[in-house]
Design an enzyme around this catalytic site. Structure first.
Site, PDB file in Angstrom:
ATOM      1  N   GLU A  67       0.715   3.047  -2.091  1.00 46.52           N
ATOM      2  CA  GLU A  67      -0.301   2.125  -2.642  1.00 46.52           C
ATOM      3  C   GLU A  67      -1.632   2.818  -2.940  1.00 46.52           C
ATOM      4  OE1 GLU A  67       0.433   2.445   0.462  1.00 46.52           O
ATOM      5  OE2 GLU A  67      -1.513   2.579   1.461  1.00 46.52           O
ATOM      6  N   CYS A 115       3.462   4.075   6.487  1.00 45.84           N
ATOM      7  CA  CYS A 115       2.680   4.825   7.482  1.00 45.84           C
ATOM      8  C   CYS A 115       2.834   4.207   8.883  1.00 45.84           C
ATOM      9  CB  CYS A 115       1.222   4.945   7.033  1.00 45.84           C
ATOM     10  SG  CYS A 115       0.362   6.285   7.874  1.00 45.84           S
ATOM     11  N   HIS A 117       1.703   7.097   1.579  1.00 44.56           N
ATOM     12  CA  HIS A 117       1.073   5.863   1.075  1.00 44.56           C
ATOM     13  C   HIS A 117       1.260   5.668  -0.425  1.00 44.56           C
ATOM     14  CE1 HIS A 117      -1.288   4.520   4.588  1.00 44.56           C
ATOM     15  NE2 HIS A 117      -1.250   5.798   4.930  1.00 44.56           N
TER      16      HIS A 117
END
Ligand SMILES: *[C@@H]1O[C@H](CO)[C@@H](O)[C@H](O)[C@H]1NC(C)=O
Ligand SMILES: *[C@@H]1O[C@H](CO)[C@@H](O)[C@H](O)[C@H]1NC(C)=O
Ligand SMILES: *[C@@H]1O[C@H](CO)[C@@H](O)[C@H](O)[C@H]1NC(C)=O
Length: 307
Positions: free
Chosen positions: A237, A126, A235
């Site tokens: 994660e 990001c 993202h």
């Protein structure tokens, strides 16, 4: 006698060489870059969202926080101690901030090291992706997109011959291409048009996927052609580790995506052999010296490490 020894040595040689190339660092340590908090308090001036730490730990790495505002000498020492670095998402400036300064230093050290054959991987998520685009192009080239909370399927472009997706199960690739498994949480993007007209970016990065907000087509995943440098505008994660936003996907395939992305990058770090000069230095640097705080009731992150 000498001849005999020589023969023994020569017959060993192929084994020695293959052992060398297959050699892996089974104890990789990856740096995660901190950034200024939005409203500093005496004991909270910088932070790392814990999900980035869990992401790397889930695939067998340990994490060291990379603090901002350190000296160049300190960063060089840390660079030679760790096996890769991750630039997380966030909200600081990619043109002038402590995050930008540290990211630039590690990026340049990584380029230099990789040119010498010292394999050092860099990952940007990001804001980290946007930071990489800025560092490579030396230009602010981002366009506004309506992507502040959008889970999207990846529109793969060159994924089949990428390093990043090579080890992914075929079913997961199908799911990634057809289901909204990647969460976007950004207002600024690298437009595909900009990429196509920017020589620096075009020769440095291969685009592995694109997405659109219905208006602007933007680059969502890249890997550098000649360096172990990777970026996702989305993202990976969050799927397994963040629960604060309804847009974050948590399906089994979404969670697998977190793991396969982490595994890919940690495997890259296993190709690096930097280490701390002393065990004591290593212990002192590890993230285990800090405790994350539960912030899920008031922040986008469930847990945050404050420094
Ligand atoms: C880093 O340096 C900047 C500029 O001097 C300062 O505003 C900021 O508070 C510092 N942050 C930390 C965490 O040291
Ligand atoms: C932005 O996207 C959301 C859906 O993700 C949509 O509801 C909204 O109308 C869009 N806003 C604009 C200004 O296009
Ligand atoms: C995927 O990207 C390609 C290349 O930009 C584009 O032509 C195509 O329409 C996109 N597909 C979808 C489903 O958005």
């Amino acid at each position: 006698m000498c001849l005999l020894l020589l023969c023994v040595f020569l017959s060993c040689l192929p084994f020695y060489l293959s052992a060398q190339t297959d050699r892996q660092n089974e104890k990789p340590i990856i740096g995660v870059l901190a950034q200024d908090v939005y409203l500093p308090q005496p004991s909270q001036t910088a932070y790392i969202a814990a999900s980035y730490v869990k992401f790397l730990e889930s695939a067998g790495a340990r994490v060291v926080p990379v603090m901002i505002n350190q000296t160049l000498e300190d960063y060089k020492t840390l660079f030679n101690s760790i096996n890769g670095i991750l630039y997380p998402g966030g909200g600081v400036s990619i043109v002038s901030s402590g995050y930008e300064r540290a990211a630039k230093i590690f990026y340049e050290l990584a380029i230099e090291a990789n040119k010498r054959g010292d394999y050092f991987p860099v990952w940007g998520t990001c804001l980290g992706f946007e930071q990489l685009m800025y560092l490579t192009s030396k230009n602010t080239i981002l366009a506004y997109t309506n992507t502040s909370g959008a889970a999207l399927p990846l529109n793969f472009t060159n994924a089949e011959d990428s390093r990043m997706f090579k080890g992914f199960p075929a079913q997961l690739m199908k799911d990634l291409a057809s289901e909204p498994l990647t969460v976007n949480s950004h207002k600024w993007s690298l437009g595909m048009l900009t990429y196509n007209t920017n020589e620096e970016l075009k020769k440095f990065y291969k685009v592995l996927s694109v997405n659109t907000d219905g208006n602007v087509e933007f680059v969502s995943t890249v890997e550098a052609y000649d360096y172990p440098i990777y970026g996702t505008q989305w993202h990976p994660e969050k799927n397994a580790f963040e629960w604060t936003r309804p847009s974050i996907p948590h399906s089994p395939s979404a969670v697998k995506t977190t793991f396969y992305m982490a595994e890919f990058f940690v495997n890259e770090a296993r190709k690096n052999f930097h280490k701390f000069e002393t065990e004591e230095g290593e212990s002192k640097a590890l993230i285990y010296n800090y405790n994350p705080v539960y912030t899920g009731t008031k922040s986008a992150f469930e847990q945050i490490y404050f420094f």
